[in-house]
Design a protein around this motif. Sequence first.
Motif, PDB file in Angstrom:
ATOM      1  N   TYR A 204      -0.613 -16.353 -11.921  1.00 16.74           N
ATOM      2  CA  TYR A 204      -1.791 -16.755 -11.179  1.00 16.74           C
ATOM      3  C   TYR A 204      -2.601 -17.403 -12.645  1.00 16.74           C
ATOM      4  CZ  TYR A 204      -6.109 -16.328  -8.855  1.00 16.74           C
ATOM      5  OH  TYR A 204      -7.286 -16.423  -8.195  1.00 16.74           O
ATOM      6  N   VAL A 205      -2.515 -16.874 -13.841  1.00 11.84           N
ATOM      7  CA  VAL A 205      -3.153 -17.569 -14.859  1.00 11.84           C
ATOM      8  C   VAL A 205      -2.483 -18.849 -15.484  1.00 11.84           C
ATOM      9  CG1 VAL A 205      -4.431 -15.533 -15.474  1.00 11.84           C
ATOM     10  CG2 VAL A 205      -2.340 -16.078 -16.734  1.00 11.84           C
ATOM     11  N   SER A 296     -10.067 -17.335 -21.755  1.00 13.70           N
ATOM     12  CA  SER A 296      -9.401 -18.562 -21.420  1.00 13.70           C
ATOM     13  C   SER A 296      -9.373 -18.573 -19.893  1.00 13.70           C
ATOM     14  CB  SER A 296      -8.207 -18.702 -22.056  1.00 13.70           C
ATOM     15  OG  SER A 296      -7.197 -17.987 -21.512  1.00 13.70           O
ATOM     16  N   CYS A 297      -9.598 -17.382 -19.067  1.00 12.76           N
ATOM     17  CA  CYS A 297      -9.328 -17.396 -17.758  1.00 12.76           C
ATOM     18  C   CYS A 297     -10.111 -16.279 -17.068  1.00 12.76           C
ATOM     19  CB  CYS A 297      -7.836 -17.092 -17.568  1.00 12.76           C
ATOM     20  SG  CYS A 297      -6.921 -15.817 -18.325  1.00 12.76           S
ATOM     21  N   THR A 298     -11.361 -16.131 -17.560  1.00 15.53           N
ATOM     22  CA  THR A 298     -12.187 -14.975 -17.011  1.00 15.53           C
ATOM     23  C   THR A 298     -12.272 -14.763 -15.536  1.00 15.53           C
ATOM     24  OG1 THR A 298     -14.037 -16.014 -17.539  1.00 15.53           O
ATOM     25  CG2 THR A 298     -13.492 -14.537 -19.176  1.00 15.53           C
ATOM     26  N   GLU A 317     -18.091 -12.440 -14.636  1.00 12.98           N
ATOM     27  CA  GLU A 317     -16.888 -12.663 -14.848  1.00 12.98           C
ATOM     28  C   GLU A 317     -16.204 -11.990 -15.946  1.00 12.98           C
ATOM     29  OE1 GLU A 317     -15.939 -16.767 -14.809  1.00 12.98           O
ATOM     30  OE2 GLU A 317     -16.579 -16.965 -12.491  1.00 12.98           O
ATOM     31  N   GLU A 318     -17.093 -12.160 -17.266  1.00  8.85           N
ATOM     32  CA  GLU A 318     -16.857 -11.463 -18.612  1.00  8.85           C
ATOM     33  C   GLU A 318     -16.428  -9.995 -18.228  1.00  8.85           C
ATOM     34  OE1 GLU A 318     -16.470 -11.361 -23.048  1.00  8.85           O
ATOM     35  OE2 GLU A 318     -16.533 -12.824 -21.487  1.00  8.85           O
ATOM     36  N   PRO A 369      -2.525 -20.300 -20.593  1.00 13.39           N
ATOM     37  CA  PRO A 369      -3.775 -20.867 -20.458  1.00 13.39           C
ATOM     38  C   PRO A 369      -4.687 -21.002 -21.945  1.00 13.39           C
ATOM     39  CG  PRO A 369      -4.121 -18.603 -19.729  1.00 13.39           C
ATOM     40  CD  PRO A 369      -2.790 -18.866 -19.821  1.00 13.39           C
ATOM     41  N   LEU A 370      -4.411 -20.162 -22.953  1.00 15.04           N
ATOM     42  CA  LEU A 370      -4.597 -20.114 -24.233  1.00 15.04           C
ATOM     43  C   LEU A 370      -3.473 -20.339 -25.037  1.00 15.04           C
ATOM     44  CD1 LEU A 370      -6.995 -19.622 -26.435  1.00 15.04           C
ATOM     45  CD2 LEU A 370      -6.116 -17.347 -26.578  1.00 15.04           C
ATOM     46  N   PRO A 371      -3.480 -21.523 -25.809  1.00  7.81           N
ATOM     47  CA  PRO A 371      -2.208 -21.938 -26.696  1.00  7.81           C
ATOM     48  C   PRO A 371      -2.137 -20.907 -27.634  1.00  7.81           C
ATOM     49  CG  PRO A 371      -3.767 -23.714 -26.538  1.00  7.81           C
ATOM     50  CD  PRO A 371      -4.575 -22.655 -25.747  1.00  7.81           C
TER      51      PRO A 371
END
Length: 393
Positions: A204-205, A296-298, A317-318, A369-371
Amino acid sequence: MSVARIVFTSLNYVGWGALDNLLPEVERFSPKKILVVTDPALEKIGLVQRVTNPLAQRGYDVQLYTDVVPEPPLETGEKLVSFAREGKFDLVIGVGGGSAMDLAKLAAVLAVHEGKVADYLNLTGTRKVEKKGLPKILIPTTSGTGSEVTNISVLSLDTTKDVVTHDYLLADVAIVDPQLTVSVPPRVTAATGIDALTHAVEAYVSVNASPTSDGLALQAIRLIARSLRKAVENGEDKQARIDMSNGSYLAGLAFFNAGVAGVHALAYPLGGQFHITHGESNAVLLPYVMGYIRKSCTKRMADILNALGGNSSFLSEEEASHKCVEELERIVRDVGIPRTLGGFNIPESALESLTKDAVQQKRLLARSPLPLLEDDIRTIYQSAFRGVVTEPK
């Protein structure tokens, strides 16, 4: 917007009693000699006989192969492929967890190829899969790996893992019968269940997520979240087993199409170096990786929270993303899996070698989603060792 690649196996049967479709499907391939790859424990408890006995009674020549171990090493794959080549089989059936099914896929495809299995590995191999191989039917007896609907076969090397991957490894038929999972013990139910949950969450992310994979992933999370604790507590809970089988199946389709990422990349070295089962490796890392990449995907983490049974309606979202990580931690704890690397007797001195191996999993890391660079991976392992979720500085 990128174009999504959506692939499914040719024919799937899913539901209580789905095994009844085995004989008609076998007949469709008109085999003379059948190779059944399975876990020796399933032969011991008589479960695999539910597959082999009807075949033998119908007059098929059935060869049972049980030299299967969890997290199979490359040598195990080499031995099975040699056996399959010499046996001149017409059909391969894989029965069991991910290891048995992965090996069955490998045997079916490479039986018609030359060279060693090592030649076809993703990271170090020099040969390409070019032929479809023998037809294959995959029958999972756990709810977790999703191997019955994916195109990879995972093998353990000295300190990490590698894969053989090609669409020819996809099953011709997948039979997902939750009735076959009733005898799975609580610890295995927990580990494979968290494995399936991880597949859905990471799909999903994933940077490769699509509306199709999103729908599969979220429904998988809903089913697993409402049934995993019940299945661990009471393996004979029919509805819980049905939900888990469906959840695992959908999660497999989701991650096959969108991919998994950081959790799996860091989990592979745990299995390679310390022989921790794949499900437990994912479970112990899941909250720490998701906590680290959270910012990176809140929005997607908020969606996952809702699918887990939470409510993000009155949260930012946070806030919702924080709650999501907390809920993932709670599920791992509730099903009895250790929540730190120390809980698996992994010493702090091993974190550096784990980091070095995880960095090599570029195929998986590319989907995060976050390197995740080497310092990030090291920090996540340190967090999992200490038992404290941390975020990038």
